[in-house]
Design a protein around this motif. Structure first.
Motif, short mmCIF file in Angstrom:
data_model
loop_
_atom_site.label_atom_id
_atom_site.label_comp_id
_atom_site.label_asym_id
_atom_site.label_seq_id
_atom_site.Cartn_x
_atom_site.Cartn_y
_atom_site.Cartn_z
N SER A 166 -4.53 19.21 -4.38
CA SER A 166 -5.74 18.93 -3.61
C SER A 166 -6.87 19.88 -3.96
O SER A 166 -8.04 19.50 -3.87
N CYS A 167 -6.58 21.11 -4.34
CA CYS A 167 -7.63 22.07 -4.71
C CYS A 167 -8.01 21.86 -6.17
O CYS A 167 -7.19 22.06 -7.07
N ALA A 168 -9.25 21.48 -6.41
CA ALA A 168 -9.71 21.22 -7.78
C ALA A 168 -10.57 22.34 -8.33
O ALA A 168 -10.87 22.37 -9.52
N PHE A 169 -11.00 23.30 -7.49
CA PHE A 169 -11.94 24.33 -7.90
C PHE A 169 -11.45 25.69 -7.42
O PHE A 169 -11.12 25.85 -6.24
N ASP A 170 -11.40 26.67 -8.34
CA ASP A 170 -11.03 28.04 -8.00
C ASP A 170 -9.70 28.07 -7.23
O ASP A 170 -9.64 28.52 -6.07
N GLU A 171 -8.65 27.60 -7.88
CA GLU A 171 -7.35 27.50 -7.21
C GLU A 171 -6.83 28.85 -6.73
O GLU A 171 -6.09 28.93 -5.74
N GLU A 172 -7.21 29.94 -7.40
CA GLU A 172 -6.72 31.27 -7.01
C GLU A 172 -7.49 31.86 -5.84
O GLU A 172 -7.09 32.87 -5.26
N GLY A 173 -8.64 31.27 -5.52
CA GLY A 173 -9.45 31.78 -4.41
C GLY A 173 -10.20 33.06 -4.73
O GLY A 173 -10.60 33.79 -3.82
N ALA A 174 -10.44 33.30 -6.00
CA ALA A 174 -11.09 34.55 -6.40
C ALA A 174 -12.52 34.64 -5.88
O ALA A 174 -13.02 35.73 -5.57
N LEU A 178 -17.64 20.87 -11.21
CA LEU A 178 -16.65 20.47 -12.23
C LEU A 178 -17.19 19.39 -13.16
O LEU A 178 -16.56 19.09 -14.18
N ARG A 179 -18.33 18.84 -12.82
CA ARG A 179 -18.97 17.79 -13.61
C ARG A 179 -18.06 16.58 -13.79
O ARG A 179 -17.98 15.97 -14.87
N LYS A 180 -17.37 16.19 -12.76
CA LYS A 180 -16.49 15.02 -12.83
C LYS A 180 -16.19 14.56 -11.41
O LYS A 180 -16.36 15.30 -10.44
N PRO A 181 -15.69 13.32 -11.28
CA PRO A 181 -15.30 12.84 -9.95
C PRO A 181 -14.07 13.58 -9.43
O PRO A 181 -13.18 13.95 -10.20
N ILE A 182 -14.04 13.78 -8.12
CA ILE A 182 -12.86 14.34 -7.45
C ILE A 182 -12.57 13.47 -6.24
O ILE A 182 -13.45 12.77 -5.72
N ALA A 183 -11.33 13.48 -5.80
CA ALA A 183 -10.97 12.69 -4.62
C ALA A 183 -9.77 13.32 -3.94
O ALA A 183 -8.98 14.05 -4.55
N SER A 185 0.82 -1.20 0.00
CA SER A 185 0.00 0.00 0.00
C SER A 185 0.86 1.25 0.00
O SER A 185 1.85 1.35 0.72
N LEU A 186 0.43 2.23 -0.83
CA LEU A 186 1.07 3.55 -0.86
C LEU A 186 0.27 4.58 -0.07
O LEU A 186 0.69 5.73 0.03
N GLY A 187 -0.86 4.19 0.42
CA GLY A 187 -1.77 5.13 1.06
C GLY A 187 -3.19 4.82 0.64
O GLY A 187 -3.48 3.74 0.09
N TYR A 188 -4.09 5.78 0.82
CA TYR A 188 -5.49 5.47 0.52
C TYR A 188 -6.28 6.73 0.22
O TYR A 188 -5.86 7.85 0.51
N VAL A 189 -7.44 6.53 -0.38
CA VAL A 189 -8.37 7.61 -0.69
C VAL A 189 -9.11 7.98 0.58
O VAL A 189 -9.74 7.13 1.22
N THR A 190 -9.05 9.26 0.97
CA THR A 190 -9.72 9.70 2.20
C THR A 190 -11.11 10.25 1.95
O THR A 190 -12.00 10.12 2.78
N SER A 191 -11.32 10.93 0.83
CA SER A 191 -12.61 11.52 0.48
C SER A 191 -12.81 11.39 -1.02
O SER A 191 -11.85 11.56 -1.79
N SER A 192 -14.03 11.13 -1.43
CA SER A 192 -14.28 10.97 -2.86
C SER A 192 -15.73 11.30 -3.17
O SER A 192 -16.65 10.81 -2.48
N TYR A 193 -15.94 12.17 -4.19
CA TYR A 193 -17.28 12.63 -4.53
C TYR A 193 -17.37 12.89 -6.03
O TYR A 193 -16.35 12.99 -6.73
N PHE A 194 -18.60 13.04 -6.50
CA PHE A 194 -18.81 13.61 -7.83
C PHE A 194 -19.03 15.11 -7.63
O PHE A 194 -19.86 15.53 -6.84
N SER A 195 -18.24 15.93 -8.34
CA SER A 195 -18.31 17.38 -8.20
C SER A 195 -19.34 17.95 -9.18
O SER A 195 -19.15 17.87 -10.39
N PRO A 196 -20.42 18.56 -8.68
CA PRO A 196 -21.40 19.17 -9.60
C PRO A 196 -20.86 20.42 -10.28
O PRO A 196 -21.28 20.76 -11.38
#
Length: 935
Positions: free
Chosen positions: A923-931, A887-892, A874-885
C-alpha cells in the motif's frame, strides 16, 4: 349534477374572488372556499377516477371522510383530499389516477372488464408464467398521485412538545362544552379541531344555545378559552393516540406558514370527534351526483353551493330532513325517499315513505333514481344518509373496545379507558348535549338499510378502494370469514380510509352472508394515522441543513480571500484547492509543492476530545484496539476504534498530555460519533467519577505545517517551543505559547513529510494563520487543499475511514494483528475478532494497485474480477486512485480478496464495460522507510 351558487355561505368572502385551475380548466371561487366546494360550484361533476376500475367519481363528503376526490396540488401536496385544501388564487390542481384527466380517462375501458378483475384477482392471475413479466406495467398503473414537485426539495415543518391537563379533540358542541368546563375548573386545556373554525356541526346545523345561534356560541366559547391563555388549535387533526396518553396532532398552517406537528402528553383526553355519515347501498351508488346528505348541507350553508336543482334525498333516519328543508328553501326541487314507513315528515316536503332506492341511473352522472317499487324519479343529485358511524378511531387506538347499539345501528365505545372520555356523536349521542339542547332533540330514529347479497347491479361498499358487495361475497365463498382477512383480501377499509365510510356496511354484509350478527363479526383494527400526515411534519426541522448543518472553519473568510474552492467533506465546508485554473492542475501542483518545500493546511475539523481522570488510561485501553495505557506522557500513538462487531469504526492519533489526560484526535467526520461512543461506554462500564470527557473540537483550530521546510517555518513564527528532534520527535506532543496564548504542537503526519499540527483557541486562529502566511512567503509556502492531501496520504498508503474501509473491514485486513495477539485486557469488538469469519482466508485486504496496462489512472470503484467456469465474480474493489506527482505515475489502493498474500499478482479490474489490468503491490508507494518523517 347541476350544482349552483346560492346567496348564502358563512365560510366564504364574496368580496375576495379567486381563480385556480383543475386539469387545466379555469375554476372560480371565493376566499374561504375549499377546492372541493369551488369545483362543485363550478359545475365539475367528475373529480376523480376510481382506484381499480377507473369509474368516474364525484364528491361524496365535505371533510376528512371524502373517499373519492383525491387530487394533486402542484408545488408539493400530492394525493390529498380536495375537501381539505383551501382554495387559493393561482392554485394548480390535477386529478389523480386519470390520463389525461378525470373527465376523459383513457383507462376507463377497464370497467368493461370488471367481471374478470374481482377482489384479489392479481394473486391468481399473474402467477404464470412469471410475476416479473407483469410487474412493471402493474406498478406503473398502481398508486394514486404523483410526487414530482414534492420530491424536489424538503418541506419545512415545525414540531412542538406540550403538556396539558385536558386535551379535547373536536370543537363541536360537546367538545366546546367539555373544554369550557375544564377551563373554568382551572385546568390547562388544549382544544383542537380539523376545521378552520370552531363549532363542528353548529356551523351548518341550526341550533340555539344559551340564547345564541350555535356558531356564535361556539366562537364565544373559543374566545373565552383564548382569553384564559389556553390553546385553541384549528386546522389541526389528532391523528394518533400512543402510549401513556401521548397524542400526535398535525396542524395545517394557513397563509404560507409551515405545518406543525404537536406531541401532546395529557393527563386526560376528551374525544369529541363526531360521527361520519354512511352511504346507502344501492346499484351504481358511486355515480357522480351521489353525495352524503350532511355534506350537501355543509356545502349549502358553509359555502353557498346547492348540490343540485332536482334533488332526491334518500334516508333511513331523521337527520336528513334538515338538508331537505334547507335545499327546498334555497329553491331546489326536493323529494325525500324515507326508508321508514311510519316516519313523521315535515309539512311542505314531498316525502315517499317506506320505499328505498334500487339504483342510481346515469353514465357519468346521476340523471334519475329508480326506487324499490319501480318508480323512476328524475334527478341531478341523489343525497344519501345511511345513518352515522361514531368516529371511534382514536378511542380504539387507546385500546378501547367497542359495543354495538341496535338503536343507532352503530358501534360505540364500550369499556372505559383510563384517562380517555368519549362524548357527543363519537359516543353515539347525535343530538346536542342535554345541558345545551334546551329541550329540543333531533329525530334520529333509524331503520336498517344494509347491503343484500346477490344484487344484480354493482353496489359499492368501499368507494375509496373500489370494493363492491360482490367482492365481499367472493371473499366469504373463499372462506375469508375473519373480518381482518376480509379487509386484506378485498382491501375494504384499508389505506387512508380506515373504514370511515365503508366499515359498517362491509361488516353488515359479511354478517348476512355468514349467518351472524354484526357485533359477532367484529371490527378491524383502526391504525394511526387517522388521516395522512406529511412526512415533512414527522421530519420537522430535520431536513437539509437543519438536519445536517454544514460546519464551517474559523478561517473560512481567510481561505476565501486566498482563492479557495470549497467542497463539503464529512459535514465540513473545507478548501478543496486554491487558485484559478484547471482544478486537476492546481491539485497536482499543491501536492508537488508540499513534497518539495512546505505547505500550510487547515486541519481544524480533526477531533479534539479530552479524556481525563484516574481511570482514563484503562478506559482508553477498552475503547481502542491498540494498548494505550503504556503510552508515555508527551507521546502520541496511532490506533483503531472498533464496533462491537469488530469492524473498524474510526482511526486516528491518541495524545497523552499527562498521567491522567489524553486527547482523542479522531477523523473529522466521526467527531460526534466517537464522542457519543465514548460517553456510552463510560456510562456502561466505568465509574463516571473517575473518567471525564470533554469535546473541544469546535473550540480549537488546528493548523498544520508540512513538508521538508516545515521546521524552519514553524520556528519563525515566535512559538515558545523547542522544535529540535530531541525535544519534539515524531509522534510527540508539547505545549507552549503564541503571543501569550497556550498552544499545543503535535508532531504527527498525514502526508509522510515532517509535519506539525498546531492547535490554538479558535478565536486566535486568524492571528496564527496570518503569522504563518507571512513567514511562509519567505520560504515559498503553498496552501494545501484537501484534494492534494488525499494524494499525499495515498502515496504513503494512509487510509481514510469510509473510503478505504467498508462496513466489514477489520484490523487484520490491514495486517494489524499484534494487538489481538498481545493485548490482555478486554476491548470493544474483541470477541468478534476471534470468530471463524474474522480469520477467514478469503477476506478482502488492504493493498496497493499498480496499473500495468498503460491506460492511466485506475477508476475508483472498479472491481477486481475472477473468471471461472464461465462466471465472473468480484474480488474486491479500488478504494482510492490518483496520479502521483511525486512518482510520476498512477497509484491506487484497494480492498482485494487475499490481497496481502498475493503481492506481485496481476489481476483484472472491471469498471462498467472497461477491463483494466493491475499488479497487487504494498500500500505504501512513496518513502517506504519513512525517512522523510525525520528529515
Amino acid at each position: 349534477m347541476t350544482a349552483w351558487r346560492t346567496e348564502g355561505g358563512t365560510a366564504i368572502d364574496r368580496s375576495r374572488p379567486l381563480a385556480f385551475t383543475f386539469d387545466g380548466k379555469a375554476i372560480d371561487g371565493f376566499a374561504g372556499d375549499t377546492v372541493a366546494s369551488a369545483l362543485l360550484a363550478g359545475g365539475v361533476s367528475v373529480l376523480a377516477r376510481s382506484f381499480k376500475y377507473h369509474r368516474p367519481r364525484g364528491l361524496w363528503g365535505a371533510g376528512v371522510e371524502e373517499p373519492n376526490a383525491l387530487v394533486d396540488i402542484a408545488g408539493g401536496l400530492p394525493n390529498t383530499r380536495a375537501t381539505q385544501v383551501p382554495a387559493a388564487d393561482g392554485l394548480v390542481v390535477r386529478s389523480v389516477n386519470a390520463e389525461p384527466n378525470a373527465e376523459k380517462d383513457r383507462h376507463a375501458f377497464l370497467d368493461a372488464f370488471s367481471r374478470f378483475i374481482p377482489a384479489a384477482f392479481y394473486y391468481k392471475t399473474f402467477m404464470f408464467p412469471d410475476w416479473h413479466l407483469f410487474e412493471p406495467r402493474i406498478r406503473e398503473m398502481a398508486g394514486l398521485g404523483t410526487l414530482d414537485e414534492a420530491t424536489k426539495g424538503p418541506a419545512f415543518a415545525e414540531q412542538v412538545n406540550q403538556h396539558c391537563d385536558v386535551l379535547v379533540v373536536g370543537a363541536g358542541p360537546s367538545g366546546l362544552l367539555a373544554a369550557r368546563k375544564a377551563a373554568r375548573a382551572g385546568k390547562r386545556v388544549v382544544l383542537c379541531d380539523d376545521g378552520r373554525q370552531v363549532g363542528g356541526s353548529l356551523l351548518f346545523r341550526a341550533a340555539v344555545i344559551e340564547g345564541k345561534p350555535g356558531a356564535e356560541w361556539a366562537a364565544d366559547v373559543a374566545a373565552e378559552l383564548e382569553r384564559a391563555g389556553l390553546r385553541v388549535l384549528t386546522g389541526t387533526t389528532a391523528f394518533g393516540i400512543y402510549d401513556h396518553r401521548l397524542v400526535g396532532l398535525h396542524q395545517k398552517a394557513a397563509d404560507g406558514a409551515p405545518d406543525r406537528l404537536w406531541r401532546i402528553r395529557a393527563r386526560s383526553i376528551v374525544l369529541a370527534a363526531g360521527a361520519i355519515e354512511r352511504p346507502l347501498p344501492f346499484g351504481n351508488n358511486d355515480l357522480p351526483g351521489v353525495m352524503s346528505a350532511e355534506a350537501a348541507l355543509v356545502y349549502l350553508r358553509r359555502f353557498g353551493v346547492a348540490a343540485g336543482r332536482k334533488v332526491v334525498i334518500a334516508a333511513n333516519n331523521g337527520l336528513a330532513y334538515e338538508t331537505a328543508e334547507a335545499l327546498a328553501a334555497a329553491g331546489a326541487d326536493v323529494t325525500v325517499v324515507d326508508y321508514r314507513a311510519d316516519a313523521a315528515s315535515p309539512a311542505g316536503l314531498r316525502v315517499l315513505k317506506g320505499l328505498a332506492v334500487a339504483t342510481a341511473v346515469g353514465r357519468s352522472a346521476v340523471t334519475a333514481v329508480k326506487l324499490s317499487d319501480g318508480t323512476v324519479l328524475e334527478a341531478d343529485a341523489l343525497l344519501a344518509s345511511g345513518g352515522f358511524t361514531p368516529t371511534v378511531h382514536l378511542y380504539c387506538q387507546a385500546q378501547g373496545k367497542l359495543d354495538w347499539r341496535d338503536d343507532i345501528l352503530a358501534f360505540v365505545p364500550g369499556r372505559s379507558v383510563d384517562g380517555v372520555e368519549v362524548v357527543g356523536a363519537a359516543a353515539g349521542n347525535f343530538g346536542l348535549p342535554a345541558e345545551l339542547a334546551g329541550g329540543s332533540e333531533r329525530d334520529f330514529r333509524i331503520v336498517a338499510a344494509w347491503p343484500k347479497p346477490g344484487a344484480r347491479e354493482r353496489v359499492w361498499i368501499d368507494l375509496q378502494n373500489d370494493v363492491t358487495a360482490k367482492d365481499v361475497e367472493l371473499a366469504v365463498r373463499e372462506n375469508f370469514v375473519s373480518v381482518e382477512h376480509l379487509k386484506r383480501y378485498t382491501t375494504l377499509g384499508m389505506a387512508t380510509d380506515q373504514g370511515k365510510t365503508s366499515n359498517v356496511n362491509g361488516l353488515a354484509l359479511m354478517a348476512e352472508l355468514t349467518g351472524r350478527r354484526i357485533p359477532e363479526v367484529g371490527t378491524t383494527t383502526y391504525r394511526p394515522p387517522f388521516t395522512p400526515v406529511p412526512l415533512a411534519s414527522f421530519a420537522g426541522a430535520r431536513s437539509g441543513t437543519r438536519m445536517n448543518p454544514i460546519r464551517r472553519l474559523p478561517l473560512e473568510a481567510q481561505h476565501r480571500a486566498d482563492g479557495a474552492m470549497f467542497r463539503e467533506y464529512g459535514g465540513w465546508l473545507r478548501p478543496a484547492f486554491y487558485g484559478a485554473g484547471a482544478p486537476e492542475e492546481r491539485i497536482q501542483a499543491e501536492a508537488q509543492a508540499a513534497r518539495e518545500g512546505v505547505a500550510l493546511f487547515d486541519g481544524s475539523p480533526l477531533g479534539k476530545i479530552d479524556v481525563m481522570g484516574p481511570d482514563a488510561a484503562p478506559f482508553l485501553d477498552f475503547i481502542y484496539y491498540n494498548t494505550m495505557s503504556t503510552l508515555a506522557p508527551g507521546r502520541c500513538r496511532y490506533g483503531f476504534i472498533l464496533t462491537e462487531a469488530g469492524n473498524i469504526y474510526d482511526d486516528g492519533v491518541l495524545m497523552r498530555l499527562d498521567e491522567n489526560r489524553f486527547v482523542v484526535s479522531c477523523s473529522s467526520s466521526h467527531v460526534a460519533g466517537v464522542h457519543g461512543l465514548l460517553e456510552e461506554w463510560r456510562q456502561d462500564r466505568f465509574d463516571k467519577r473517575r473518567v471525564f470527557i470533554h469535546n473541544v473540537t469546535a473550540g480549537m483550530a488546528t493548523l498544520t505545517v508540512t513538508g521538508p521546510r516545515a521546521r524552519a517555518l514553524v520556528e519563525s513564527v515566535g512559538l515558545s517551543i523547542a522544535l529540535d528532534d530531541a525535544a519534539l520527535p515524531h509522534m510527540a506532543v508539547v505545549s507552549g505559547l503564541f503571543d501569550g496564548i497556550a498552544v499545543r504542537i503535535a508532531r504527527v503526519s498525514f502526508t509522510g513529510e515532517r509535519s506539525y499540527e498546531i492547535s490554538v483557541p479558535a478565536d486566535r486562529a486568524r492571528a496564527l494563520w496570518a503569522r504563518l502566511r507571512q513567514a511562509g512567503e519567505a520560504c515559498g509556502a503553498t496552501l494545501l487543499g484537501l484534494e492534494a492531501l488525499m494524494i499525499l496520504r495515498a502515496e504513503k498508503g494512509y487510509i481514510v475511514i469510509g473510503k478505504d474501509t467498508d462496513g466489514t473491514s477489520r484490523p487484520i485486513d490491514f495486517g494489524l494483528t499484534a494487538p489481538l495477539e498481545r493485548k490482555k485486557v478486554a476491548f470493544i469488538g474483541r470477541r468478534s475478532l476471534i470468530t471463524e469469519d474474522a480469520a477467514g482466508p478469503d477476506r478482502r485486504q488492504f493493498v496497493g494497485l499498480e496499473a500495468v496496462d498503460g491506460k492511466g489512472v485506475l477508476p475508483t470503484g472498479a472491481h477486481g474480477i475472477e473468471r471461472k467456469a464461465g462466471a465472473t465474480r468480484s474480488l474486491g474493489y479500488v478504494t482510492s486512485s490518483y496520479f502521483s506527482p511525486a512518482l510520476r505515475k498512477p497509484i491506487a489502493l484497494g480492498l482485494i480478496e487475499r490481497g496481502l498474500s498475493r503481492m506481485g499478482d496481476i489481476i483484472e479490474l472491471q469498471h462498467l464495460r472497461d477491463v483494466r489490468q493491475a499488479r497487487i503491490v504494498p500500500s505504501c508507494a512513496f518513502d517506504e522507510e519513512g525517512a522523510r518523517l525525520h528529515a
